[in-house]
Design an enzyme around this catalytic site. Sequence first.
Site, short mmCIF file in Angstrom:
data_model
loop_
_atom_site.label_atom_id
_atom_site.label_comp_id
_atom_site.label_asym_id
_atom_site.label_seq_id
_atom_site.Cartn_x
_atom_site.Cartn_y
_atom_site.Cartn_z
N LYS A 1 2.93 8.95 8.71
CA LYS A 1 2.10 8.99 9.96
C LYS A 1 2.56 10.10 10.88
O LYS A 1 1.29 10.31 11.25
CB LYS A 1 1.27 7.39 9.44
CG LYS A 1 1.10 6.96 8.26
CD LYS A 1 0.08 5.53 8.46
CE LYS A 1 -1.15 5.17 7.48
NZ LYS A 1 -0.41 5.17 6.57
N ASP B 1 8.94 2.20 1.37
CA ASP B 1 8.51 3.23 1.89
C ASP B 1 7.80 3.27 3.83
O ASP B 1 7.75 2.16 4.57
CB ASP B 1 6.59 2.98 1.34
CG ASP B 1 5.71 4.01 1.74
OD1 ASP B 1 5.86 3.94 3.24
OD2 ASP B 1 5.08 3.58 1.32
N PHE C 1 1.02 -1.39 -0.14
CA PHE C 1 0.21 -0.36 -0.24
C PHE C 1 1.11 1.37 -0.21
O PHE C 1 2.00 1.96 0.89
CB PHE C 1 -0.82 -0.43 1.56
CG PHE C 1 -1.71 1.17 1.70
CD1 PHE C 1 -2.74 1.30 0.81
CD2 PHE C 1 -1.82 2.44 2.06
CE1 PHE C 1 -3.39 2.39 0.15
CE2 PHE C 1 -2.31 3.50 1.87
CZ PHE C 1 -3.45 3.20 1.07
C1 LIG Z 1 -0.29 5.29 5.28
C2 LIG Z 1 -0.21 4.69 4.21
C3 LIG Z 1 0.32 5.58 3.43
C4 LIG Z 1 -0.91 6.77 2.01
O1 LIG Z 1 -0.10 7.99 3.74
P1 LIG Z 1 -1.73 8.86 2.93
O2 LIG Z 1 -1.11 10.24 4.44
O3 LIG Z 1 -3.04 7.95 3.58
O4 LIG Z 1 -1.64 9.66 1.90
C5 LIG Z 1 1.82 5.46 1.68
N1 LIG Z 1 2.67 4.75 2.71
C6 LIG Z 1 2.09 3.95 3.16
C7 LIG Z 1 2.99 2.17 3.45
C8 LIG Z 1 1.03 3.75 4.49
O5 LIG Z 1 1.40 2.84 5.59
#
Ligand SMILES: *Cc1c(COP(=O)(O)O)cnc(C)c1O
Length: 403
Positions: free
Chosen positions: A252, A223, A138
């Site tokens: 986050k 990420d 994700f």
């Molecule tokens: C939550 C998340 C995102 C997206 O972040 P947003 O602030 O909702 O755009 C991207 N990568 C990972 C691994 C995430 O957990």
Amino acid sequence: MDTYTVLEWSDRYLMPTYRRQPVAFARGRGARLWDLDGREYLDFVAGIAVTSLGHAHPAWVRAVTEQVARYVHVSNLYHIPEQARAAKLLVERSGLGRAFFCNSGAEANEAAIKLARKWAKRHRGPQAYEIVVAHNSFHGRTLATVAATGNPRYQQGFEPLPQGFRFVPFNDLEAAERAVGPATCAVLMEPVQGEGGVVPADPDYLRGLERLCRAQGVLFVLDEVQTGVGRTGRWFAYQHFGVQPDVVTLAKGLGGGVPVGAVLAREEVACAFEPGDHGSTFGGNALAAAATCAVLETLEAEGLVEHARQMGERLAGHLRQLASRHPTVAEVRGMGLLVAVDVRVEAARVVDACRERGLLVNAVRPHTIRLAPPLVVSPEEVDRAVEILGAALDAVAAVPEAR
Ligand SMILES: *Cc1c(COP(=O)(O)O)cnc(C)c1O
């Protein structure tokens, strides 16, 4: 406003993008929240791994309110003291060279994708624009990041999607070796697939990917939007694996609840961006940057990264004990305070049963519950949360699935 009115207006006036639980909160403190009716909850969601210092941490509140009282926004047409300070703090902790600030995880990944393409245009040639990504990943909800996300559920209905993403199975090094070639500019992975159900990378896989990227001259991008900033018991999850990425994305937990995203990159990679190449009106504004500095400095001052590691061990230990005597628990996985419990019943029913007993958790998959409390969570709160989860599982197991 009372709960009934909030739910009613939410339902009537907001776009129906979320399946929300029927509760609204009035205030929080640490790992606790109180709803509009005054009921207390243990918050093991933390706004989806966001409120790293818990709710209303005094040092964070002071830093943010003092900044709000001075000024909040002037734009990146000017130098911003807090942004420069936040960048320095991140560079010192990551071993990377420079930071770019934006407002969310998706935006951080967008920036990393653009940076990788721009870097490769110069260092690998115009054909090198593909990014190797994993199934079950994700990376966000913008068009490019949804195209990079290895789950069709997030993509369906939004085609055509941006091109240039090549999918491989997660934790399969040979597949990655086959996928990386002259058309590749980067490999983009989560060290722990968060939304995918808290699935950690095998250490050998991540090290193998780093070696592969170095050998092929492509960027190794991690990420860490969910795993970064102390969540896993190290500043960054990659530090558990003994790898050093070229680019890292964060969001986050970074602002403690104020929307902040960041991309960190090695000096030479960062300098593929020239003035005018990328930007953001809000990115790294004084409010967001003051919140970021407060998070980073408070984690340090209060030893909260190590605390997160200890609380994570305690939580996983208790959950494994619970699993050994509870037939509804199939597996416990995690790293630090990012933990998942696979259950043999509908996870949504367990979430409801927990909430009714004063514990907030969420379902990341149909049979997976995620626990991600704030890093300030106390041992007593960890113990209590597992007790409540046990009681919730008992209650759910006692009533057959028919719903
Ligand atoms: C939550 C998340 C995102 C997206 O972040 P947003 O602030 O909702 O755009 C991207 N990568 C990972 C691994 C995430 O957990």
